[in-house]
Design a protein around this motif. Structure first.
Motif, PDB file in Angstrom:
ATOM      1  N   VAL A   1     112.310 -45.598 -45.962  1.00  0.00           N
ATOM      2  CA  VAL A   1     111.178 -45.639 -45.034  1.00  0.00           C
ATOM      3  C   VAL A   1     111.426 -44.650 -43.899  1.00  0.00           C
ATOM      4  CG1 VAL A   1     109.697 -47.099 -43.614  1.00  0.00           C
ATOM      5  CG2 VAL A   1     110.906 -48.082 -45.559  1.00  0.00           C
ATOM      6  N   GLY A   2     110.475 -43.735 -43.714  1.00  0.00           N
ATOM      7  CA  GLY A   2     110.595 -42.754 -42.637  1.00  0.00           C
ATOM      8  C   GLY A   2     110.812 -41.360 -43.202  1.00  0.00           C
ATOM      9  N   GLY A   3     109.871 -40.465 -42.921  1.00  0.00           N
ATOM     10  CA  GLY A   3     109.948 -39.105 -43.477  1.00  0.00           C
ATOM     11  C   GLY A   3     110.449 -38.078 -42.492  1.00  0.00           C
TER      12      GLY A   3
ATOM     13  N   LEU B   1     109.712 -42.670 -51.080  1.00  0.00           N
ATOM     14  CA  LEU B   1     109.826 -42.329 -49.660  1.00  0.00           C
ATOM     15  C   LEU B   1     108.473 -42.658 -49.033  1.00  0.00           C
ATOM     16  CD1 LEU B   1     111.272 -41.051 -47.211  1.00  0.00           C
ATOM     17  CD2 LEU B   1     110.448 -38.837 -47.969  1.00  0.00           C
ATOM     18  N   VAL B   2     108.467 -43.614 -48.126  1.00  0.00           N
ATOM     19  CA  VAL B   2     107.200 -44.015 -47.490  1.00  0.00           C
ATOM     20  C   VAL B   2     107.201 -43.497 -46.056  1.00  0.00           C
ATOM     21  CG1 VAL B   2     105.678 -45.946 -46.931  1.00  0.00           C
ATOM     22  CG2 VAL B   2     107.231 -46.126 -48.881  1.00  0.00           C
ATOM     23  N   HIS B   3     106.152 -42.777 -45.714  1.00  0.00           N
ATOM     24  CA  HIS B   3     106.091 -42.156 -44.387  1.00  0.00           C
ATOM     25  C   HIS B   3     104.718 -42.439 -43.761  1.00  0.00           C
ATOM     26  CE1 HIS B   3     106.800 -39.344 -41.192  1.00  0.00           C
ATOM     27  NE2 HIS B   3     105.853 -38.527 -41.589  1.00  0.00           N
ATOM     28  N   ALA B   4     104.735 -42.872 -42.514  1.00  0.00           N
ATOM     29  CA  ALA B   4     103.480 -43.273 -41.865  1.00  0.00           C
ATOM     30  C   ALA B   4     102.582 -42.074 -41.537  1.00  0.00           C
ATOM     31  CB  ALA B   4     103.790 -44.059 -40.597  1.00  0.00           C
ATOM     32  N   GLY B   5     103.164 -40.909 -41.348  1.00  0.00           N
ATOM     33  CA  GLY B   5     102.379 -39.729 -40.977  1.00  0.00           C
ATOM     34  C   GLY B   5     101.839 -38.996 -42.189  1.00  0.00           C
ATOM     35  N   SER B   6     101.079 -37.931 -41.896  1.00  0.00           N
ATOM     36  CA  SER B   6     100.505 -37.172 -43.009  1.00  0.00           C
ATOM     37  C   SER B   6     101.441 -36.041 -43.433  1.00  0.00           C
ATOM     38  CB  SER B   6      99.152 -36.594 -42.596  1.00  0.00           C
ATOM     39  OG  SER B   6      99.331 -35.793 -41.449  1.00  0.00           O
TER      40      SER B   6
ATOM     41  N   LEU C   1     105.649 -34.713 -43.731  1.00  0.00           N
ATOM     42  CA  LEU C   1     107.084 -35.005 -43.602  1.00  0.00           C
ATOM     43  C   LEU C   1     107.671 -34.143 -42.490  1.00  0.00           C
ATOM     44  CD1 LEU C   1     108.146 -35.053 -47.369  1.00  0.00           C
ATOM     45  CD2 LEU C   1     107.714 -37.021 -45.885  1.00  0.00           C
ATOM     46  N   LEU C   2     108.848 -34.484 -42.055  1.00  0.00           N
ATOM     47  CA  LEU C   2     109.598 -33.741 -41.036  1.00  0.00           C
ATOM     48  C   LEU C   2     108.765 -33.444 -39.780  1.00  0.00           C
ATOM     49  CD1 LEU C   2     111.449 -31.190 -43.374  1.00  0.00           C
ATOM     50  CD2 LEU C   2     112.361 -33.293 -42.401  1.00  0.00           C
ATOM     51  N   PRO C   3     108.231 -34.482 -39.144  1.00  0.00           N
ATOM     52  CA  PRO C   3     107.485 -34.226 -37.920  1.00  0.00           C
ATOM     53  C   PRO C   3     108.391 -33.522 -36.912  1.00  0.00           C
ATOM     54  CG  PRO C   3     107.825 -36.603 -38.274  1.00  0.00           C
ATOM     55  CD  PRO C   3     108.350 -35.908 -39.463  1.00  0.00           C
ATOM     56  N   GLY C   4     107.842 -32.596 -36.202  1.00  0.00           N
ATOM     57  CA  GLY C   4     108.690 -31.846 -35.244  1.00  0.00           C
ATOM     58  C   GLY C   4     109.084 -30.499 -35.825  1.00  0.00           C
ATOM     59  N   MET C   5     109.025 -30.374 -37.163  1.00  0.00           N
ATOM     60  CA  MET C   5     109.306 -29.070 -37.777  1.00  0.00           C
ATOM     61  C   MET C   5     107.964 -28.418 -38.139  1.00  0.00           C
ATOM     62  SD  MET C   5     112.813 -29.555 -40.000  1.00  0.00           S
ATOM     63  CE  MET C   5     112.991 -27.830 -40.356  1.00  0.00           C
ATOM     64  N   SER C   6     108.030 -27.187 -38.657  1.00  0.00           N
ATOM     65  CA  SER C   6     106.787 -26.452 -38.935  1.00  0.00           C
ATOM     66  C   SER C   6     106.049 -27.050 -40.131  1.00  0.00           C
ATOM     67  CB  SER C   6     107.136 -24.999 -39.256  1.00  0.00           C
ATOM     68  OG  SER C   6     107.891 -24.968 -40.446  1.00  0.00           O
TER      69      SER C   6
ATOM     70  N   ASN D   1     101.013 -41.407 -45.159  1.00  0.00           N
ATOM     71  CA  ASN D   1      99.934 -42.113 -44.444  1.00  0.00           C
ATOM     72  C   ASN D   1      99.933 -43.624 -44.670  1.00  0.00           C
ATOM     73  OD1 ASN D   1      98.713 -39.752 -43.339  1.00  0.00           O
ATOM     74  ND2 ASN D   1      97.984 -39.287 -45.409  1.00  0.00           N
ATOM     75  N   LYS D   2     101.100 -44.184 -44.952  1.00  0.00           N
ATOM     76  CA  LYS D   2     101.168 -45.644 -45.108  1.00  0.00           C
ATOM     77  C   LYS D   2     102.371 -46.160 -44.339  1.00  0.00           C
ATOM     78  CE  LYS D   2      98.996 -46.223 -49.590  1.00  0.00           C
ATOM     79  NZ  LYS D   2      99.023 -46.934 -50.846  1.00  0.00           N
ATOM     80  N   ARG D   3     102.173 -47.302 -43.706  1.00  0.00           N
ATOM     81  CA  ARG D   3     103.267 -47.917 -42.964  1.00  0.00           C
ATOM     82  C   ARG D   3     103.830 -49.098 -43.745  1.00  0.00           C
ATOM     83  NH1 ARG D   3     101.178 -50.424 -39.130  1.00  0.00           N
ATOM     84  NH2 ARG D   3      99.210 -49.308 -39.175  1.00  0.00           N
ATOM     85  N   VAL D   4     105.141 -49.262 -43.728  1.00  0.00           N
ATOM     86  CA  VAL D   4     105.713 -50.460 -44.340  1.00  0.00           C
ATOM     87  C   VAL D   4     105.514 -51.607 -43.362  1.00  0.00           C
ATOM     88  CG1 VAL D   4     107.875 -51.591 -44.989  1.00  0.00           C
ATOM     89  CG2 VAL D   4     107.366 -49.294 -45.821  1.00  0.00           C
ATOM     90  N   GLN D   5     104.843 -52.633 -43.850  1.00  0.00           N
ATOM     91  CA  GLN D   5     104.529 -53.740 -42.954  1.00  0.00           C
ATOM     92  C   GLN D   5     105.533 -54.875 -43.074  1.00  0.00           C
ATOM     93  OE1 GLN D   5     100.348 -54.907 -43.176  1.00  0.00           O
ATOM     94  NE2 GLN D   5     100.405 -54.210 -41.072  1.00  0.00           N
ATOM     95  N   SER D   6     105.982 -55.115 -44.308  1.00  0.00           N
ATOM     96  CA  SER D   6     106.962 -56.194 -44.457  1.00  0.00           C
ATOM     97  C   SER D   6     107.853 -55.945 -45.663  1.00  0.00           C
ATOM     98  CB  SER D   6     106.238 -57.541 -44.612  1.00  0.00           C
ATOM     99  OG  SER D   6     105.487 -57.524 -45.806  1.00  0.00           O
TER     100      SER D   6
END
Ligand code: FAD
Length: 429
Positions: free
Chosen positions: A168-170, A205-210, A212-217, A238-243
């Protein structure tokens, strides 16, 4: 009871935390006129960027850790204390630990950050974080143990629970772990666990954003996504792990993924020491500091690294990136300032962005430098070189280099041992 620290008449700087910031600061103040007391809950410095390689059985913990006492063997003015600071008394200039209390003239808080579970207790209890060497080792044991157990399971569904993994977390950590797991599936499982139907192993790999690697190009994000998908990782954006209940991960739109192991790399938050005024905390519980890295409205109390949120830098209104370079640059500036007798000579902190990089496995990496962005084999070599040279100690550099060479040439690693701490005589009684 007071810590047993000699009163030498020197001004005493207490540094809490021997990570990138605390260690750099203490090293820069060797042979200064200050008495330095460096306190950490571990008796070693740990190189966090390579934790995932310990977790994936690619490196031994000792090759990315360095004993603090060895670093300061010849530094007469630096004293090391192996202790966990529990409380701070900012009015009384005192810190409290299991060892007792210690007075300071100046205090530098370099306690870093810890995993953010966003208040979800079940996720905190059941998922596997990777914010320390021991957690990385715990992860290695969990992965290998489950593969061993899966060999004896006939039922497909039960086996899925043991062999499928959700990351969890890209961000860089999630991307690097997912890539390394996919390579383990490709190169190691068919050799070590021949009887295991390794085609069944799914890595998510589940990532909440659209991206991967936020902060990079955007390039880095697109390329890392392609690399991971080429390696067979199921990337869910674009999906969050809820439980997570130990058997299933559930995302915010109700999708369920069968798996028994979740690696949690979805964010960080700063730990808060007891007694620390909460009004001085900012976003992510970082300590608000001015551009001299001095805590807002306090004199002679400083915060550096992941723990610090610098206010007043128009280029970084939300704070500087929580990476090793920020911690190192802050420590360098503070040591220079502290060595100057007049505060009027102090310089403000100005972050120099040296770039960012992530590797997604063999021959695959993405690198964003301030003027140029690239990917592929050359980026991977740059990644290896930068990380190798950032490691402390010649011995560690040589061991890591030899390990990497061996892994590269043989497509194998030889460290897949499940080592659990035994019980002491007292515990057995
Ligand atoms: C898995 C992972 C991968 C990463 N990869 C990269 C990367 O590739 N590149 C990059 O630039 N950055 C990376 N980072 C981020 C980088 O490691 C941090 O930004 C950096 O370590 C921050 O340095 P610091 O000194 O502020 O904190 P840390 O290095 O975290 O050090 C904090 C220290 O404080 C000690 N401590 C904390 N609380 C107490 C207490 N109460 N009492 C005593 N001791 C205490 C801890 O034991 C630790 O030694 C990664 C981080 C992780 C977790």
């Amino acid at each position: 009871m007071a810590f047993n620290i000699p009163e030498t008449g020197q001004e005493r700087i207490v540094i809490i935390g021997a990570g990138f910031a605390g260690l750099k600061l203490a090293r820069s103040l060797v042979r200064s006129d200050f008495q330095i007391v460096l306190i950490d809950r571990n008796n070693y410095h740990q190189f966090q960027p390579l934790f995932y390689q310990v977790a994936m059985a690619g490196l031994e913990p000792s090759s990315i850790s360095f004993p603090l006492r060895k670093i300061f063997q010849k530094a007469q003015n630096v004293l090391i204390r192996y202790a966990e600071i529990e409380r701070i008394d900012l009015e009384g200039n005192r810190v409290y630990a299991d060892l007792g209390y210690l007075n300071f003239d100046k205090l530098v808080i370099c306690t870093g950050a810890t995993t953010n579970f966003y208040g979800n207790e079940a996720i905190e209890e059941l998922t596997l974080p990777m914010k320390s060497i021991s957690e990385a080792l715990g992860l290695r044991n969990a992965i290998l143990t489950d593969y061993e157990r899966a060999l004896s399971i006939r039922d497909f569904d039960e086996r899925q629970e043991l062999i499928d993994i959700v990351v969890v977390g890209g961000g860089a950590t999630g991307v690097e772990v997912a890539g390394a797991l996919a390579e383990m599936k490709k190169y190691i499982l068919p050799k070590d666990y021949r009887e295991l139907p390794y085609g069944e192993v799914d890595i998510y790999l589940v990532h909440a954003g659209s991206q991967l690697l936020p902060g990079m190009s955007e390039n880095a994000s697109v390329n890392s996504l392609k690399y991971l998908r080429d390696l067979g990782v199921k990337v869910i954006l674009n999906k969050r792990v809820q439980s997570f209940d130990g058997d299933y991960v559930t995302t915010n739109d109700g999708e369920k993924i069968r798996c028994g192991k979740v690696i949690w790399a979805a964010g960080i938050v700063c730990p808060v020491l007891q007694g620390f005024p909460t009004e001085i905390l900012g976003r992510g519980r970082r300590i608000r500091v001015n551009r001299h890295l001095e805590v807002i409205d306090r004199q002679d109390i400083f915060a550096l690294g992941d723990a610090a949120l610098v206010e007043g830098d128009p280029a970084y209104p939300d704070g500087h990136p929580q990476v090793a370079q920020t911690a190192i640059q802050m420590a360098k500036l503070l040591s220079r300032n502290l060595k100057k007798s007049a505060r009027s000579q102090w310089k403000p902190f100005a972050y120099k962005d040296l770039g960012a990089m992530a590797t997604i496995g063999r021959n695959r990496a993405v690198v964003d430098l301030p003027r140029v962005k690239f990917k592929g084999f050359f980026a991977w070599v740059v990644w290896l070189t930068v990380h190798l040279f950032s490691l402390l100690g010649v011995r560690n550099k040589v061991i890591v280099f030899l390990n990497w060479m061996w892994n590269y040439l043989t497509y194998d690693q030889s460290l897949r041992l499940i080592i659990r701490p035994g019980k002491t005589r007292k515990e057995k009684q």
